[in-house]
Scaffold this active site. Structure first.
Site, PDB file in Angstrom:
ATOM      1  CG  HIS B 111      30.808 -32.765  43.434  1.00  0.00           C
ATOM      2  ND1 HIS B 111      29.924 -31.722  43.434  1.00  0.00           N
ATOM      3  CD2 HIS B 111      32.031 -32.227  43.650  1.00  0.00           C
ATOM      4  CE1 HIS B 111      30.585 -30.591  43.641  1.00  0.00           C
ATOM      5  NE2 HIS B 111      31.863 -30.872  43.772  1.00  0.00           N
ATOM      6  CG  ASP B 188      29.165 -35.089  37.652  1.00  0.00           C
ATOM      7  OD1 ASP B 188      29.804 -34.447  36.800  1.00  0.00           O
ATOM      8  OD2 ASP B 188      29.302 -34.917  38.879  1.00  0.00           O
ATOM      9  CD  GLN B 191      36.751 -34.239  38.906  1.00  0.00           C
ATOM     10  OE1 GLN B 191      37.869 -34.312  38.374  1.00  0.00           O
ATOM     11  NE2 GLN B 191      36.414 -33.223  39.680  1.00  0.00           N
ATOM     12  CE  LYS B 214      35.032 -29.732  38.180  1.00  0.00           C
ATOM     13  NZ  LYS B 214      35.689 -29.271  39.413  1.00  0.00           N
ATOM     14  CB  CYS B 352      31.983 -31.386  47.106  1.00  0.00           C
ATOM     15  SG  CYS B 352      32.465 -29.668  47.141  1.00  0.00           S
TER      16      CYS B 352
END
Lengths: 139, 397
Positions: B111, B188, B191, B214, B352
């Site tokens: 991303h 990261d 997700q 999220k 993205c």
């Protein structure tokens, strides 16, 4: 114009767009058209001689509304002088933003006369017009 | 399941864009309203009862999050989200460490938030960005990582689950390999943390970032996790109230301990407290249960999509609830517009991950990203809408 015919004209200009080609020509002014809220990405190439738009084409990827609107716009502006084109753009924008406009000079572009009902798609229909205005300003 | 917990589902809506953000259960909304209605004071001003309650609730939220990822309390820093968290460690930590010629390993499916801060750092320091190879399924493998590690590698920064391909990276193994070579690992988790059990002690990541919204929490709140000894060296990028112990007219500043040192200004109190409530909510359902359910639901979605000849799936091997696909000859955004007419929310675009197209050759896709509240019936409705290509073309404008 009935909705079915409008849809047909849009789809036809989307499936077989006018002057959508990838080529590398000199003497054309290039301008990119894109919207912050979507993924439309169109490059417009316009050749202006004296005061006349003698040729124009486009490439890129965009939705059905943006692509068909670009195709129809190109059909309508090639061969016209800058004053005529500016007048055409003003009328088109007035139609989109629900102001008074002269539909007689819009040709097939009147198929977008009800696009105001879909707020998010107004920017799709006007995308090529924003780009051509920048090109005219550059000239 | 649990759909009655979410006010958004009072609307007739099929929401399949959970990779972008998730709906909020009433318990989270109520917790935020409770703060603004009943103890709406500032944090760290415990001279009166309602302010004291703010401190208790704010630090409770931190405690819940720390436990959720198995971190220590002072290793959890509240930020505005995963994006800010990455920027803090890139500019506040790695800026002091990276030297000309150093190499930073990323992947082409990251991303933007895990690409652009590194680009700037690399440009500033004369460091080099190296892309870990993706296999035929566009996945990262340990072997692939191994193949790009050199004596100059300083950092590996990867999403645990990517937001388009949806592959689950072997983070624990990558950390083992990296640490054996004195390489830092940044993960990261935007997700992955919402969808599976996370344990920073088992994975041994150096830094982990994720966002509240999220995972059923509010927008504008997220977390930077870092190992204590590393966080100690993070230079605070923002100075102000709440992060200093004292300062004098001689311009001497004494900073607070972690994590307050990295949380200048009035924090997003409602956000943090709401995030804490979201953590409670997810724990109640169970992260393992969520992971298993989403896997089954995704397998069903892929199976149904594969029956449609005019649909090409980009990532049928994805390990998560993320499925990216295209309808033959139709621009992805037109499909999204069409589905929206039936109150089905999906995302169209490059999501993205703008350098992924250089590998796949596919610039834009339709992305369905699932969460535990999605149902088999919703998948059936989606498939029904996608079955007739002519209907899509007819109704997309």
């Amino acid at each position: 114009m009935n909705p079915e015919l409008k849809r047909e004209i849009m789809i036809d200009n989307y499936s077989n767009p006018f002057h959508k080609e990838t080529k590398d020509e000199e003497d054309y002014i290039k301008e990119n058209g894109n919207n912050v809220s979507c993924i439309d990405d169109v490059n417009l190439y316009v050749k202006i001689e004296e005061d006349i738009i003698v040729d124009a084409y486009f490439d890129g990827e965009a939705c059905a509304i943006s692509t068909s609107s670009t195709s129809i716009m190109l059909k309508n502006i090639i061969g016209k002088n800058i004053t005529q084109v500016k007048n055409y753009i003003t009328n088109f924008q007035n139609m989109i933003y629900e102001k008074d406009y002269d539909k007689n000079i819009l040709g097939d572009a009147i198929v977008y006369d009800e696009i105001y009902k879909q707020e998010s798609r107004k920017t799709c229909a006007t995308l090529p017009y924003t780009a051509i205005l920048k090109i005219i300003d550059k000239k | 399941m649990n759909r009655e917990d979410f006010p958004m589902f009072k609307q007739d809506i099929i929401y399949l864009d959970n990779g972008a953000t998730t709906f909020k259960p009433s318990v989270v909304i109520d917790k935020i309203v409770d703060y603004y209605s009943n103890y709406s004071a500032n944090a760290h001003r415990g001279d009166y009862s309602i302010s004291y309650k703010v401190d208790v609730e704010y630090e409770n939220a931190r405690r819940k999050i720390a436990k959720f990822i198995n971190a220590n309390l002072d290793e959890v820093v509240f930020t505005s989200g995963a994006t800010e968290s990455i920027n803090i460690i890139v500019d506040g930590f790695f800026d002091n460490l990276v030297e000309p010629g150093d190499e930073i390993i990323l992947s082409k499916s990251e991303h933007a938030s895990n690409v652009l801060p590194w680009f700037r750092l690399a440009n500033k320091k004369g460091a080099r960005i190296v892309y870990a190879p993706l296999d035929t399924h566009l996945h990262i493998t340990l072997e692939g990582i191994k193949s790009v590690i050199t004596p100059k590698t300083k950092i590996i920064s990867l999403a645990e689950i990517t937001n388009v391909v949806g592959d689950l990276r072997p983070i624990k193994e990558i950390c083992e390999l990296a640490h054996a070579n004195d390489i830092f690992v940044v993960v990261d988790g935007a997700q992955s943390v919402p969808h599976k059990k996370t344990d920073v002690k088992i994975s041994d990541v150096d830094f982990l970032v994720f966002s509240g919204h999220k995972m059923c929490g509010p927008t504008g709140i997220g977390v930077l996790y870092g190992k204590k000894e590393l966080l100690e060296s993070v230079n605070p990028l923002i100075l102000g109230g709440g992060m200093n112990e004292s300062f004098d007219s001689e311009q001497e500043i004494f900073l607070k301990e972690l994590p307050q040192r990295l949380e200048a200004g009035t924090p997003n109190i409602a956000g943090a407290i709401g995030f804490g409530a979201a953590i409670d909510y997810l724990e109640k359902i169970g992260m393992d249960y969520i992971a298993i359910y989403e896997q089954k639901l995704k397998a069903y979605l892929v199976e149904r999509l594969m029956q449609l000849e005019h649909i090409t799936i980009i990532n049928e091997e994805s390990d998560s609830g993320i499925v990216a696909f295209n309808v033959e000859d139709i621009f992805s955004q037109d499909v999204a517009y069409y589905l929206n007419k039936y109150n089905v929310c999906v995302r169209a675009g490059n999501h993205c991950a703008k350098i992924l197209k250089s590998i796949t050759g596919v610039k834009n896709t339709i992305r369905v990203s699932l969460y535990f509240y999605n149902t088999y019936e919703e998948i059936d409705s989606l498939i029904e809408l996608l079955t007739d290509k002519d209907k899509i073309i007819k109704e997309m404008i």
